[in-house]
Design an enzyme around this catalytic site. Structure first.
Site, PDB file in Angstrom:
ATOM      1  N   TRP A  22       0.828  -1.211   0.000  1.00 46.08           N
ATOM      2  CA  TRP A  22       0.000   0.000   0.000  1.00 46.08           C
ATOM      3  C   TRP A  22       0.852   1.247   0.000  1.00 46.08           C
ATOM      4  O   TRP A  22       0.554   2.218  -0.709  1.00 46.08           O
ATOM      5  CB  TRP A  22      -0.995  -0.020   1.162  1.00 46.08           C
ATOM      6  N   LYS A  62     -12.913  -1.020   5.738  1.00 48.05           N
ATOM      7  CA  LYS A  62     -12.321  -1.993   6.649  1.00 48.05           C
ATOM      8  C   LYS A  62     -12.877  -1.838   8.067  1.00 48.05           C
ATOM      9  O   LYS A  62     -13.312  -2.805   8.647  1.00 48.05           O
ATOM     10  CB  LYS A  62     -10.802  -1.877   6.654  1.00 48.05           C
ATOM     11  N   ASP A  92      -1.832   6.908   5.960  1.00 51.45           N
ATOM     12  CA  ASP A  92      -2.911   6.090   5.412  1.00 51.45           C
ATOM     13  C   ASP A  92      -3.317   5.114   6.511  1.00 51.45           C
ATOM     14  O   ASP A  92      -2.579   4.189   6.826  1.00 51.45           O
ATOM     15  CB  ASP A  92      -2.401   5.349   4.167  1.00 51.45           C
TER      16      ASP A  92
HETATM   17  C1  LIG Z   1      -7.651  -1.129   1.252  1.00 54.07           C
HETATM   18  C2  LIG Z   1      -6.525  -0.178   1.379  1.00 54.07           C
HETATM   19  C3  LIG Z   1      -6.317   0.861   0.453  1.00 54.07           C
HETATM   20  C4  LIG Z   1      -7.165   1.020  -0.777  1.00 54.07           C
HETATM   21  O1  LIG Z   1      -8.371   1.574  -0.487  1.00 54.07           O
HETATM   22  P1  LIG Z   1      -9.423   1.916  -1.641  1.00 54.07           P
HETATM   23  O2  LIG Z   1     -10.515   2.515  -0.836  1.00 54.07           O
HETATM   24  O3  LIG Z   1      -9.775   0.632  -2.298  1.00 54.07           O
HETATM   25  O4  LIG Z   1      -8.784   2.865  -2.565  1.00 54.07           O
HETATM   26  C5  LIG Z   1      -5.288   1.742   0.685  1.00 54.07           C
HETATM   27  N1  LIG Z   1      -4.481   1.624   1.758  1.00 54.07           N
HETATM   28  C6  LIG Z   1      -4.644   0.626   2.653  1.00 54.07           C
HETATM   29  C7  LIG Z   1      -3.720   0.548   3.820  1.00 54.07           C
HETATM   30  C8  LIG Z   1      -5.671  -0.294   2.492  1.00 54.07           C
HETATM   31  O5  LIG Z   1      -5.826  -1.277   3.380  1.00 54.07           O
END
Ligand SMILES: *Cc1c(COP(=O)(O)O)cnc(C)c1O
Length: 359
Positions: A102, A195, A171
């Protein structure tokens, strides 16, 4: 009704209470005679949900007054681009810590916008791990420092955030609201909702307001944090259902308390890691112990055939979504906030039984 134990990485398990609440008021939301899906985003019914979601995030995370809370669209993936578009000025450099898949994606997008310096890179290491603070090499005067608080695929998590002079951007897609955080230590936090917060379609952004002033005038409105701050995330039609669901989820988190939820998350993960570590090598964790994630527990078996059998048999017994990410294989048990303790016990029992039969 047969609800399975849902180990999906995202979209993922949501609190049953929130789902039931949404179901119960699906046809008539807040006395409006229509569903939340059909309400005007300018009407008083939606407005109440919008404000409750904002307040829920603010109070649970203790968001200081000089920070804005935003509900945007485009997922965390759009934030990979919006962060540098807004915060990385011409000629400046942004520092990124590459801790895995990521972080790598965030870096790829940032490089399309401006100069990127990699402060540390553990993305190719096995066991997977987060760089130690003493490994971080920052550039002279970065516009910001970007980290990925939980690497959903690698199964690793920052346990202590680095101290940086430049604004820290994180993030937190896969561990937002799973533990208390000191928001004031960050310049910007973002998270796709699917999530820990809500269904897919809404992205949470928490931004120190002065940072939004950096955006160039000619940046399109929808990509500008400043515009969304000014309009309280109502510049255009927001992802109404997702925002409403954040209100329900924050209501649920408040009942438990974030500290209690965090403690429960740690205990849940510890049970699974103990099952791995006590298997005499039958199960092997893929992350370095000191950075094992409390949200995504990743492990392997001796070979892929055995892993496939494990996933299949677990699914047959009502434990679904255990297949590791397609890029790395293996097993991944995603055990977010809403994942019940009984599901952990069930998986631990299954692991023992599977080993007994196949070990
Ligand atoms: C799932 C995830 C993403 C991607 O998220 P989207 O909403 O599908 O763009 C980015 N960073 C992390 C850490 C994730 O777990």
């Amino acid at each position: 009704m047969a609800r399975v134990y849902n180990f999906n990485a995202g979209p993922a398990v949501l609190p049953l209470e929130a789902l039931e609440h949404a179901r119960d008021e699906m046809l008539d939301f807040a006395g409006s005679g229509m569903s939340i899906l059909e309400c005007s985003h300018r009407g008083k019914e939606y407005e109440a949900a919008h404000n409750e979601a904002l307040e829920g995030i603010r109070s649970l995370l203790g968001v200081p007054p000089d920070y804005a809370v935003l509900f945007l669209q485009g997922g965390a993936s759009l934030q990979f681009a919006m962060v540098p578009m807004n915060l990385l000025g011409k000629g400046q450099t942004a520092d990124y810590v590459n801790s895995g898949s990521w972080a790598s994606k965030a870096i790829k997008e940032a490089k399309l916008i401006g100069n990127v310096h990699i402060a540390a890179d553990t993305s190719k290491e096995i066991p997977t791990r987060i760089p130690r603070e003493d490994e971080l090499r920052f550039s002279e005067n970065p516009a910001y420092v970007h980290i990925t608080s939980n690497e959903t695929i690698a199964g690793t998590q920052w346990k202590r955030f680095p101290e940086t002079r430049a604004p820290l951007v994180a993030d937190m897609s896969s561990d937002i609201l799973s533990r208390p955080v000191d928001v004031s230590a960050f310049g910007l936090i973002y998270a796709g909702a699917q999530k820990n917060l809500a269904p897919a379609g809404v992205t949470l952004v928490i931004i120190r307001k002065d940072l939004a002033e950096r955006a160039p005038e000619n940046l399109p409105t929808m990509l500008k944090y400043r515009a969304h701050i000014e309009e309280n995330s109502l510049y255009n039609t927001p992802p109404c259902f997702g925002v409403y669901f954040i209100a329900l989820v924050t209501r649920w988190v408040k009942k438990t308390g974030l500290e209690n939820l965090y403690r429960r998350n740690v205990e849940k993960a510890a049970k699974l890691y103990a099952a791995i570590d006590n298997s005499g090598g039958f199960y092997r964790g893929t992350a370095a112990k000191e950075c094992r994630s409390d949200m995504n527990v990743t492990f392997r078996l001796q070979n892929e055939a055995l892993e496939e059998a494990f996933i299949k048999e677990a699914a047959r017994q009502g434990m679904k979504g255990l297949k590791g990410h397609r890029s790395v294989g293996g097993i991944r048990a995603s055990i977010y906030n809403a994942f019940p303790v009984e599901g952990i016990d069930s998986l631990v029992a299954f692991m023992k039984e599977f080993q007994r039969k196949n070990g």
